[in-house]
Design an enzyme around this catalytic site. Structure first.
Site, PDB file in Angstrom:
ATOM      1  CG  LEU A 136       0.197  -3.087  14.628  1.00 34.35           C
ATOM      2  CD1 LEU A 136       1.613  -3.091  14.091  1.00 34.35           C
ATOM      3  CD2 LEU A 136      -0.027  -4.283  15.546  1.00 34.35           C
ATOM      4  CB  SER A 183      -8.660   6.118   1.773  1.00 38.72           C
ATOM      5  OG  SER A 183      -8.034   6.097   3.032  1.00 38.72           O
ATOM      6  CG  ASN A 184      -9.307   8.310   5.617  1.00 37.19           C
ATOM      7  OD1 ASN A 184      -9.222   7.705   6.674  1.00 37.19           O
ATOM      8  ND2 ASN A 184      -8.250   8.538   4.840  1.00 37.19           N
ATOM      9  CB  THR A 223       6.441  -1.928  11.538  1.00 40.38           C
ATOM     10  OG1 THR A 223       7.720  -1.921  12.163  1.00 40.38           O
ATOM     11  CG2 THR A 223       6.183  -3.313  10.947  1.00 40.38           C
ATOM     12  CE1 TYR A 225       0.659   7.678   3.192  1.00 46.45           C
ATOM     13  CE2 TYR A 225       1.127   5.505   2.310  1.00 46.45           C
ATOM     14  CZ  TYR A 225       0.292   6.362   2.997  1.00 46.45           C
ATOM     15  OH  TYR A 225      -0.910   5.901   3.480  1.00 46.45           O
ATOM     16  CG  ASP A 259      -1.671   1.291   1.416  1.00 46.56           C
ATOM     17  OD1 ASP A 259      -2.635   1.497   0.659  1.00 46.56           O
ATOM     18  OD2 ASP A 259      -1.322   2.102   2.306  1.00 46.56           O
TER      19      ASP A 259
END
Length: 325
Positions: free
Chosen positions: A234, A164-165, A290, A63, A58
């Site tokens: 997480l 998304s969202n 992560t 980013y 993704d």
């Protein structure tokens, strides 16, 4: 353990149950160039993900200011055979402050198409398996977005589309004009952001007005075969090792319970947190952000964990800080 089929597997049959989120790749969130170290980290992340059975990656055009896609493109350049073995997803629609205006959302057809062209260039690929609209744009015009999607699909640049969202009303509005099914909705869902569960259990109570989640969204997505993906799954490590200084008692209690269950199920704390999310009937697909190899392997253990109904509820009740109504 037998995992339920996820909605996205109706469109991408080989999609893994977990997704690797590439937000941490590419270095700093500025215009500094990426380094060889950043490329090496991307190689390591991809290798570890694949070893853990994760083939879904993704991205988003924002980013690390586009560098996450660039370093991933370096991986594909070095190993072109990977492209047909993996699923690539990216998002567009967020624009940072620049000379033309403040931080804003842009789902104009021109920006969507320009964004996709730039994403493909950075990744060094001809197509995306899935494209998500990153945030709802108050100025979005569904009929124009539909035309952009048609052009992108006809050109072979995007195979599947999602959002998304967004809530179900926004999705329904878009879908009224877009002929391609919107097959994904990526949202913040986790043990610490469990309003998607509270939405159901608080029906008929005065507390229902305080739920920060659009009522019925989870059910809508399930009924319409829309894959729910979870970012922040997480809880930023809240229950799996983060320093809890200043956190309220129910957070400390949940972290202790997660550790106890990890010991009892002979797995990792990360796996317990993710297993709670994945056990929901909506068959949520966690996005793991992560860059730490050991933590990624700890997360991958979640696919082997089946919580008892009692343990699932223990986690939910403990993290909400009070018994159910």
């Amino acid at each position: 353990m037998t995992m339920n089929k996820t909605p996205i597997q109706n469109h991408l049959p080989k999609a893994s149950r977990l997704i690797y989120g590439c937000m941490g790749l590419g270095g700093s969130w500025d215009n500094a160039p990426y380094s060889q170290q950043d490329i090496d980290l991307a190689h390591q992340a991809v290798n570890t993900a694949l070893e853990c059975g994760i083939n879904y990656f993704d991205h988003a055009d924002i980013y690390t200011m586009g560098k996450a896609e660039q370093v991933f493109g370096e991986v594909l350049k070095a190993r072109p055979e990977l492209r047909e073995q993996i699923i690539l997803q990216s998002k567009c629609g967020i624009r940072f402050e620049d000379a033309h205006g403040p931080k804003r959302y842009d789902l104009s057809p021109e920006w969507i198409e320009e964004s996709v062209n730039n994403i493909l260039s950075r990744l060094g690929t001809d197509y995306l398996d899935t494209l998500l609209l990153h945030r709802p744009d108050p100025l979005m015009q569904p009929e124009l977005i539909a035309e952009a999607f048609d052009r992108l699909q006809s050109a072979g640049k995007v195979r599947h589309f999602g959002v998304s969202n967004m809530n179900q009303h926004q999705i329904s509005l878009l879908q009224s004009q877009i002929k391609q099914p919107l097959v994904i909705n990526q949202l913040p869902l986790s043990l610490s952001q469990a309003d998607f569960v509270e939405d159901g259990v608080l029906v008929g109570t005065g507390d229902s007005a305080n739920v920060g989640y659009t009522a019925g969204l989870t059910d809508y997505c399930k009924q319409n075969d829309i894959q729910l993906q979870s970012w922040g799954c997480l809880a930023q490590g809240l229950f799996s090792g983060r320093n809890l200084g200043g956190q309220p008692p129910h957070v400390h209690a949940t972290a202790r319970l997660v550790r106890e269950m990890a010991h009892g199920y002979q797995t990792s704390a990360e796996a317990i947190v993710l297993a709670w999310l994945m056990q929901h009937p909506a068959t949520i697909q966690p996005v793991l952000g992560t860059t730490h190899e050991g933590r990624l392997r700890a997360c991958a253990m979640a696919t082997q964990v089946q919580l008892s109904r009692e343990d699932w509820y223990k986690l939910f009740v403990t993290t909400r800080g009070q018994e159910l109504p």
